[in-house]
Design a protein around this motif. Structure first.
Motif, PDB file in Angstrom:
ATOM      1  N   UNK A   1       0.855  -1.187   0.000  1.00  0.00           N
ATOM      2  CA  UNK A   1       0.000   0.000   0.000  1.00  0.00           C
ATOM      3  C   UNK A   1       0.893   1.241   0.000  1.00  0.00           C
ATOM      4  N   UNK A   2       0.850   2.004  -1.083  1.00  0.00           N
ATOM      5  CA  UNK A   2       1.700   3.196  -1.181  1.00  0.00           C
ATOM      6  C   UNK A   2       1.347   4.195  -0.083  1.00  0.00           C
ATOM      7  N   UNK A   3       2.342   4.836   0.548  1.00  0.00           N
ATOM      8  CA  UNK A   3       2.059   5.787   1.641  1.00  0.00           C
ATOM      9  C   UNK A   3       1.080   6.886   1.262  1.00  0.00           C
ATOM     10  N   UNK A   4       1.116   7.346   0.013  1.00  0.00           N
ATOM     11  CA  UNK A   4       0.204   8.410  -0.412  1.00  0.00           C
ATOM     12  C   UNK A   4      -1.254   7.967  -0.349  1.00  0.00           C
TER      13      UNK A   4
ATOM     14  N   UNK B   1     -12.743  -6.608   5.035  1.00  0.00           N
ATOM     15  CA  UNK B   1     -13.634  -7.616   4.469  1.00  0.00           C
ATOM     16  C   UNK B   1     -13.012  -9.005   4.441  1.00  0.00           C
ATOM     17  N   UNK B   2     -11.690  -9.073   4.294  1.00  0.00           N
ATOM     18  CA  UNK B   2     -11.004 -10.357   4.141  1.00  0.00           C
ATOM     19  C   UNK B   2     -10.241 -10.745   5.397  1.00  0.00           C
ATOM     20  N   UNK B   3     -10.333 -12.015   5.748  1.00  0.00           N
ATOM     21  CA  UNK B   3      -9.647 -12.490   6.950  1.00  0.00           C
ATOM     22  C   UNK B   3      -8.168 -12.752   6.735  1.00  0.00           C
ATOM     23  N   UNK B   4      -7.790 -13.177   5.534  1.00  0.00           N
ATOM     24  CA  UNK B   4      -6.395 -13.539   5.251  1.00  0.00           C
ATOM     25  C   UNK B   4      -5.724 -12.496   4.378  1.00  0.00           C
ATOM     26  N   UNK B   5      -5.734 -11.265   4.855  1.00  0.00           N
ATOM     27  CA  UNK B   5      -5.196 -10.152   4.067  1.00  0.00           C
ATOM     28  C   UNK B   5      -4.216  -9.339   4.904  1.00  0.00           C
ATOM     29  N   UNK B   6      -2.982  -9.233   4.416  1.00  0.00           N
ATOM     30  CA  UNK B   6      -1.960  -8.424   5.080  1.00  0.00           C
ATOM     31  C   UNK B   6      -1.674  -7.186   4.246  1.00  0.00           C
ATOM     32  N   UNK B   7      -1.630  -6.035   4.895  1.00  0.00           N
ATOM     33  CA  UNK B   7      -1.330  -4.777   4.206  1.00  0.00           C
ATOM     34  C   UNK B   7       0.010  -4.244   4.702  1.00  0.00           C
ATOM     35  N   UNK B   8       0.920  -4.025   3.767  1.00  0.00           N
ATOM     36  CA  UNK B   8       2.243  -3.487   4.078  1.00  0.00           C
ATOM     37  C   UNK B   8       2.333  -2.089   3.469  1.00  0.00           C
ATOM     38  N   UNK B   9       2.586  -1.095   4.285  1.00  0.00           N
ATOM     39  CA  UNK B   9       2.699   0.277   3.786  1.00  0.00           C
ATOM     40  C   UNK B   9       4.161   0.532   3.390  1.00  0.00           C
ATOM     41  N   UNK B  10       4.364   0.930   2.147  1.00  0.00           N
ATOM     42  CA  UNK B  10       5.722   1.188   1.695  1.00  0.00           C
ATOM     43  C   UNK B  10       5.791   1.368   0.194  1.00  0.00           C
ATOM     44  N   UNK B  11       7.010   1.539  -0.305  1.00  0.00           N
ATOM     45  CA  UNK B  11       7.209   1.757  -1.742  1.00  0.00           C
ATOM     46  C   UNK B  11       7.850   0.568  -2.444  1.00  0.00           C
TER      47      UNK B  11
END
Length: 264
Positions: A63-66, A81-91
């Protein structure tokens, strides 16, 4: 009235006005503890009460910081909405960002002939070829049709391209690049081709990250059609809700004039 009295009255009015403004600002800043959106645009009513469980697929989104500051970003809603979802913030993705990706990287180094179950979603090019996701899945043996890892890049098209290229040296060790087959005559038609265009898309057929992942899960999951339907319904509701606050946007006139609409 003497000047000192005028100054005192002026200060008093300013103080009252300032206090009212502060209270009004505080009300606007109240955030829903569930969907993490301002209370006046809370989406809890359209988010599933229980996260959707994907039995075959782990989703990892860079996930882009902007995008964190963008009120129309779909990834925060998708992660609810999703149980098996990881979000990493970065470029970019690199070793150390995710235990799942690190384990795939290490396994690939120890087993050069391994069959990968990890894919990253991005349209192909001459320098970066990709497989259509249906073709990639059909090439797998029955024992390999589980424990998928689906990686997506969330940002503007420019940012997503930069993120993918910056992550390539890491991802190329263990993941395969795939893309969705876009056909406006199928159920895969982008909902952003409708009148509810909230963000300017560069080409006809562009999808939000949430929509693209929904279509991928349709292919990868045993009950993928139901999962896709649920996610698209949430997205449609979100688009409809946001449209009540914003003026619909039209496709970029420069691209239409240049004849680039519909070309990828």
């Amino acid at each position: 009235m003497d000047p000192e009295s005028q100054t005192e009255n002026s200060n008093a009015v300013t103080s009252v006005t300032g206090d009212y403004a502060d209270i009004h600002q505080q009300d606007r800043r109240k955030i829903c503890c569930n969907c993490d959106r301002p209370v006046n645009v809370c989406l809890c009513s359209i988010i599933p009460s229980k996260p959707i469980v994907t039995v075959n697929t782990r989703i990892i989104i860079l996930h882009h910081p902007h995008e964190q500051r963008h009120k129309l970003a779909t990834v925060p809603v998708l992660s609810k909405c999703l149980g098996n979802c990881d979000v990493i913030v970065g470029r970019r993705l690199r070793y150390g960002d995710s235990n799942v990706l690190d384990s795939l990287h290490d396994y690939a180094l120890r087993n050069p002939n391994f069959t990968t179950r990890a894919i990253y979603l991005f349209p192909g090019s001459d320098t970066s070829p990709s497989q259509e996701i249906n073709h990639w899945k059909s090439s797998k043996h029955s024992v390999e049709t589980s424990n998928y890892v689906l990686i997506a890049f969330d940002g503007t098209w420019k940012h997503a391209r930069e993120m993918m290229r910056a992550s390539l040296s890491f991802l190329s060790k263990f993941a395969v690049q795939v893309h969705l087959d876009y056909d406006v005559g199928n159920d895969g038609r982008s909902i952003f081709n409708s009148d509810l265009i909230l963000r300017k898309e560069p080409f006809s057929g562009c999808m939000s990250t949430m929509e693209a992942i929904a279509h991928c899960l349709r292919i990868l999951e045993p009950i993928g059609i139901d999962i896709e339907s649920s996610l698209i319904e949430v997205l449609r509701s979100m688009v409809k809700f946001q449209a009540s606050f914003l003026k619909p946007m039209k496709l970029r006139p420069k691209l239409i004039k240049a004849g680039r609409e519909g070309k990828v």
